[in-house]
Design an enzyme around this catalytic site. Structure first.
Site, PDB file in Angstrom:
ATOM      1  N   GLU A 160       0.841  -1.217   0.000  1.00  0.00           N
ATOM      2  CA  GLU A 160       0.000   0.000   0.000  1.00  0.00           C
ATOM      3  C   GLU A 160       0.872   1.261   0.000  1.00  0.00           C
ATOM      4  OE1 GLU A 160      -3.560  -0.025   0.258  1.00  0.00           O
ATOM      5  OE2 GLU A 160      -3.884  -2.129   0.740  1.00  0.00           O
TER       6      GLU A 160
HETATM    7  C1  LIG Z   1       2.759  -9.941   0.264  1.00  0.00           C
HETATM    8  C2  LIG Z   1       2.562  -8.825  -0.709  1.00  0.00           C
HETATM    9  C3  LIG Z   1       1.303  -8.528  -1.165  1.00  0.00           C
HETATM   10  C4  LIG Z   1       1.120  -7.518  -2.113  1.00  0.00           C
HETATM   11  N1  LIG Z   1      -0.129  -7.299  -2.619  1.00  0.00           N
HETATM   12  C5  LIG Z   1      -0.263  -6.471  -3.689  1.00  0.00           C
HETATM   13  C6  LIG Z   1      -1.509  -6.379  -4.375  1.00  0.00           C
HETATM   14  O1  LIG Z   1      -2.509  -7.010  -4.002  1.00  0.00           O
HETATM   15  N2  LIG Z   1      -1.577  -5.590  -5.479  1.00  0.00           N
HETATM   16  C7  LIG Z   1      -0.510  -4.876  -5.929  1.00  0.00           C
HETATM   17  O2  LIG Z   1      -0.648  -4.178  -6.928  1.00  0.00           O
HETATM   18  N3  LIG Z   1       0.683  -4.938  -5.292  1.00  0.00           N
HETATM   19  C8  LIG Z   1       0.838  -5.720  -4.193  1.00  0.00           C
HETATM   20  N4  LIG Z   1       2.052  -5.803  -3.562  1.00  0.00           N
HETATM   21  C9  LIG Z   1       3.182  -5.050  -4.058  1.00  0.00           C
HETATM   22  C10 LIG Z   1       3.595  -3.913  -3.149  1.00  0.00           C
HETATM   23  O3  LIG Z   1       2.660  -2.895  -3.228  1.00  0.00           O
HETATM   24  C11 LIG Z   1       5.013  -3.504  -3.544  1.00  0.00           C
HETATM   25  O4  LIG Z   1       5.880  -4.540  -3.148  1.00  0.00           O
HETATM   26  C12 LIG Z   1       5.405  -2.190  -2.914  1.00  0.00           C
HETATM   27  O5  LIG Z   1       4.684  -1.143  -3.484  1.00  0.00           O
HETATM   28  C13 LIG Z   1       6.895  -1.916  -3.069  1.00  0.00           C
HETATM   29  O6  LIG Z   1       7.301  -2.059  -4.378  1.00  0.00           O
HETATM   30  P1  LIG Z   1       8.585  -2.962  -4.729  1.00  0.00           P
HETATM   31  O7  LIG Z   1       8.419  -4.265  -4.055  1.00  0.00           O
HETATM   32  O8  LIG Z   1       8.764  -2.932  -6.189  1.00  0.00           O
HETATM   33  O9  LIG Z   1       9.781  -2.231  -4.028  1.00  0.00           O
HETATM   34  P2  LIG Z   1      10.614  -1.014  -4.649  1.00  0.00           P
HETATM   35  O10 LIG Z   1       9.699  -0.019  -5.231  1.00  0.00           O
HETATM   36  O11 LIG Z   1      11.689  -1.568  -5.499  1.00  0.00           O
HETATM   37  O12 LIG Z   1      11.250  -0.415  -3.342  1.00  0.00           O
HETATM   38  C14 LIG Z   1      12.407  -0.970  -2.712  1.00  0.00           C
HETATM   39  C15 LIG Z   1      12.865  -0.003  -1.612  1.00  0.00           C
HETATM   40  O13 LIG Z   1      13.202   1.261  -2.202  1.00  0.00           O
HETATM   41  C16 LIG Z   1      12.447   2.285  -1.600  1.00  0.00           C
HETATM   42  N5  LIG Z   1      12.107   3.296  -2.605  1.00  0.00           N
HETATM   43  C17 LIG Z   1      11.583   3.111  -3.835  1.00  0.00           C
HETATM   44  N6  LIG Z   1      11.382   4.279  -4.424  1.00  0.00           N
HETATM   45  C18 LIG Z   1      11.780   5.241  -3.560  1.00  0.00           C
HETATM   46  C19 LIG Z   1      11.816   6.652  -3.588  1.00  0.00           C
HETATM   47  N7  LIG Z   1      11.362   7.367  -4.624  1.00  0.00           N
HETATM   48  N8  LIG Z   1      12.295   7.299  -2.512  1.00  0.00           N
HETATM   49  C20 LIG Z   1      12.731   6.623  -1.422  1.00  0.00           C
HETATM   50  N9  LIG Z   1      12.709   5.293  -1.338  1.00  0.00           N
HETATM   51  C21 LIG Z   1      12.239   4.602  -2.388  1.00  0.00           C
HETATM   52  C22 LIG Z   1      11.208   1.610  -1.053  1.00  0.00           C
HETATM   53  O14 LIG Z   1      10.614   2.340  -0.006  1.00  0.00           O
HETATM   54  C23 LIG Z   1      11.781   0.284  -0.583  1.00  0.00           C
HETATM   55  O15 LIG Z   1      12.346   0.430   0.678  1.00  0.00           O
HETATM   56  C24 LIG Z   1       2.238  -6.770  -2.568  1.00  0.00           C
HETATM   57  C25 LIG Z   1       3.503  -7.050  -2.081  1.00  0.00           C
HETATM   58  C26 LIG Z   1       3.690  -8.076  -1.188  1.00  0.00           C
HETATM   59  C27 LIG Z   1       5.084  -8.397  -0.731  1.00  0.00           C
END
Ligand SMILES: Cc1cc2nc3c(=O)[nH]c(=O)nc-3n(C[C@H](O)[C@H](O)[C@H](O)COP(=O)(O)OP(=O)(O)OC[C@H]3O[C@@H](n4cnc5c(N)ncnc54)[C@H](O)[C@@H]3O)c2cc1C
Length: 599
Positions: free
Chosen positions: A406
């Site tokens: 979220e």
């Molecule tokens: C169990 C689970 C259920 C989920 N359910 C859903 C779902 O139902 N639907 C859906 O669409 N998604 C879902 N997600 C996805 C989830 O929303 C994403 O994992 C989340 O938004 C983070 O994206 P990412 O994993 O690509 O991490 P990244 O975006 O790669 O982030 C990695 C790290 O970098 C940091 N970061 C990234 N960009 C910035 C920035 N601009 N400034 C500072 N820090 C930054 C982040 O805070 C994090 O610490 C789910 C994920 C999990 C693990």
């Protein structure tokens, strides 16, 4: 259903930084109607009686079990809180939906499943669906005949969701969109029947689609091997030349970001409420265990350090619960005020946007509170807390995801300040005039201030000073960096931390004052103690963040002057938090549960 709304108009989003509302102007759990409480009770009973007994099977992903439980819960109206009655939903107000979410969140795996179905899987259609789409899908989602999911993230795009690669092209006949791409981390992915999928039409225009699992070319992948929330399903969803009828475009072509982000706003608030429910359950388990487990000839709960843990768990839950219900009250009052005039969808969007700051706060502060609570619970259980046979072990693993999905807590911290600045620049929030006024006040030097009176009067003054510290730090930061402020992420996060602490402190304060006015300070003594401890320590955190922020903005003599001003704002009486925590611990241990329920 009898709703409970405040008489006074809802405060504007973010205005808590500039105004000092009276206790009667905020909603608290003590204001819940019997109907609202009954919904919470039904939800909690359902999870305790139907879900918890089969947790082992759920965690082992017994085929069909979670879907069956969703359907059964739907039969009780628990999976359609925000769906209007005319489409077969429970049609609950915001406050009742908040109670429902809180109470259904006793078990992480079910909480997440519920959020994905009733929240982000259903709300896009509730808010943005055409009449035909609503009639076709909402009754089936409400009854559990269909289970919903929300597909925004992709392998290469989570936080940076607008960078998604899934494409949609209209077929030559002009009847269907052809979707190609891969969605990742989709909650309920394995058993959902309906996916809200975000894709770019012609590679450019971000658009939301309602995709049925049965559409050709839509296929969920295998379950992911996760750290926690094993009871919930998380899979990729593959779209290979998936044919989606044109009428399943949700909202407008190229307006998918509006759908995605408004729904996430609602989801973030709900996640905060869910964390409150989860943490109360863990506190109860930990308190009971601390009486049963003996060491050195007595129950471990008799030791001061364990009392301190139980007290602090309750105190932090109290702070988050207070702000969640305060925000729910604002949102409900604003929805109520807007009802009957203009376009319903637009009104809802406006309200969600209005309280986007409070929603991000609920998400970040709630998830970090839950992580603290589960961590301390594991510690109270000692070695047994590290063993899978004990529920706190599972709760510890289940909690961790809340800081990630979220919108990660980093992204939400950025958003809090970004949205605040947007409101300030747009004239919705007079932040700049307030900062200028404060600058004049600082120049004029110390002034005589009235001695506060009444319950928690010193604490009220502490909060007023914390708001000044925020204005001081934010004013300086804005002046120095202007539109480049967003690039100074550490500074922005420090400011966001101050904002969150202020909202948490004030929400706890107002609730305790309201309780004292209603029942008398004696009957609310433990709550007043909790508020005092929380405010004393949150104020220390505000000091710390203000120093960090100001030191990043000023230097030399200017920095010394700013620090002197900060010191002036930071003056407050010292209180005995050890004694106060012991009293809060006694209240927890007297009932083996969170002591401020419904108060
Ligand atoms: C169990 C689970 C259920 C989920 N359910 C859903 C779902 O139902 N639907 C859906 O669409 N998604 C879902 N997600 C996805 C989830 O929303 C994403 O994992 C989340 O938004 C983070 O994206 P990412 O994993 O690509 O991490 P990244 O975006 O790669 O982030 C990695 C790290 O970098 C940091 N970061 C990234 N960009 C910035 C920035 N601009 N400034 C500072 N820090 C930054 C982040 O805070 C994090 O610490 C789910 C994920 C999990 C693990």
């Amino acid at each position: 259903m009898a709703t409970s709304v405040l008489d006074s108009p809802a405060a504007k989003g973010g205005s808590f930084l500039l105004e000092s509302p009276a206790p009667q102007d905020v909603f608290t759990p003590a204001d819940l109607t019997d109907d609202q409480k009954l919904i919470g009770q039904t939800a909690e009973e359902y999870v305790v009686k139907e879900v918890l007994p089969v947790v082992k099977d759920l965690e082992a992903k017994k085929p069909g079990l979670m879907a069956e439980l969703v359907k059964k819960a739907a039969g009780l109206g628990l999976m359609s809180g925000a769906t209007p009655e005319e489409y077969g939903g429970a049609g609950l107000d915001k406050i009742a939906t908040t109670v429902l979410t809180e109470k259904i969140s006793v078990y992480g795996g079910f909480a997440v499943t519920h959020g994905a179905h009733a929240g982000i899987g259903t709300l896009p259609i509730v808010y943005f669906g055409t009449e035909e789409q609503k009639k076709k899908y909402l009754p089936k989602l409400a009854s559990g005949e269909l289970i919903g999911a929300y597909c925004l993230s992709e392998p290469q795009a989570g936080s940076d969701a607008q960078n998604l690669l899934t494409r949609a092209v209209l077929n030559p006949e002009g009847t269907h969109y052809i979707l190609n791409g891969q969605k990742m981390w989709i909650t309920n992915g394995g058993f959902a029947d309906l996916y809200i999928v975000f894709a770019k039409v012609d590679g450019e225009k971000l658009t939301a689609f309602i995709v049925e699992r049965s559409f050709p070319g839509c296929k969920p992948g295998n379950e992911e091997h996760k750290m926690g929330i094993h009871g919930s399903s998380t899979t990729p969803v593959f779209l290979e030349n998936c044919l989606v009828p044109k009428e399943n475009v949700l909202h407008e072509i190229g307006r998918g970001h509006i759908v995605a982000f408004n729904v996430l706003n609602a989801g973030r608030f709900t996640l905060g409420a869910s964390c409150v429910g989860g943490s109360k359950q863990v506190l109860m388990t930990a308190s009971k265990y601390s009486k049963e487990r003996k060491a050195f000839g007595k129950p471990i709960g008799d030791f001061g350090l364990l009392k301190e843990k139980l007290a602090e768990m309750a105190i932090r839950i109290f702070a988050v619960e207070s702000m969640i219900y305060r925000s729910a009250g604002y949102i409900e009052a604003a929805m109520h005020a807007a009802a009957g005039s203009g376009n319903k969808t637009q009104n809802t969007m406006k309200v969600l946007e209005e309280y986007a700051i409070e929603s991000s706060i609920a998400k970040v502060y709630g998830s970090e509170m839950l992580d603290f609570v589960v961590d301390e619970a594991v510690q109270i259980f000692g070695g047994y807390g590290f063993h899978e046979d004990y529920p706190v072990c599972r709760a510890y693993r289940d909690s961790r995801i809340n800081r990630i999905f979220e919108g990660t807590n980093e992204i939400n911290r950025m958003l809090i300040i970004q949205m605040l600045m947007k409101r300030a620049m747009g004239g919705q929030l007079p932040l700049v005039p307030a900062a200028l006024k404060l600058a004049d006040e600082i120049l004029a030097g110390p002034s005589f201030e009235e001695t506060p009176e009444g319950v928690l009067a010193d604490e009220a003054r502490t909060i007023a000073s914390a708001k000044k510290m925020f204005l001081q730090a934010a004013g300086g930061a804005l002046q120095k960096y202007r539109e480049k402020l967003a690039d100074e992420q550490e500074l922005v996060a420090a400011l966001a931390n101050m904002v969150m602490e202020i909202y948490a402190m004030e929400s706890g304060l107002l609730r305790a004052q309201k309780a004292a006015a209603r029942k008398g300070p004696g009957a609310s003594a433990a709550m007043i103690d909790a508020a005092r401890v929380f405010i004393a320590e949150a104020a220390e955190r505000v000091d710390h963040e203000a120093k960090r922020a100001i030191a990043a903005v000023h230097e030399g003599d200017q920095l010394s002057t700013q620090m002197a001003v900060l010191k002036r704002f930071g003056k407050r009486p010292v209180i005995d938090t050890i004694a106060l925590r012991r009293r809060v611990a006694a209240a927890v241990r007297a009932q083996d549960r969170y002591p401020f329920e419904g108060r």
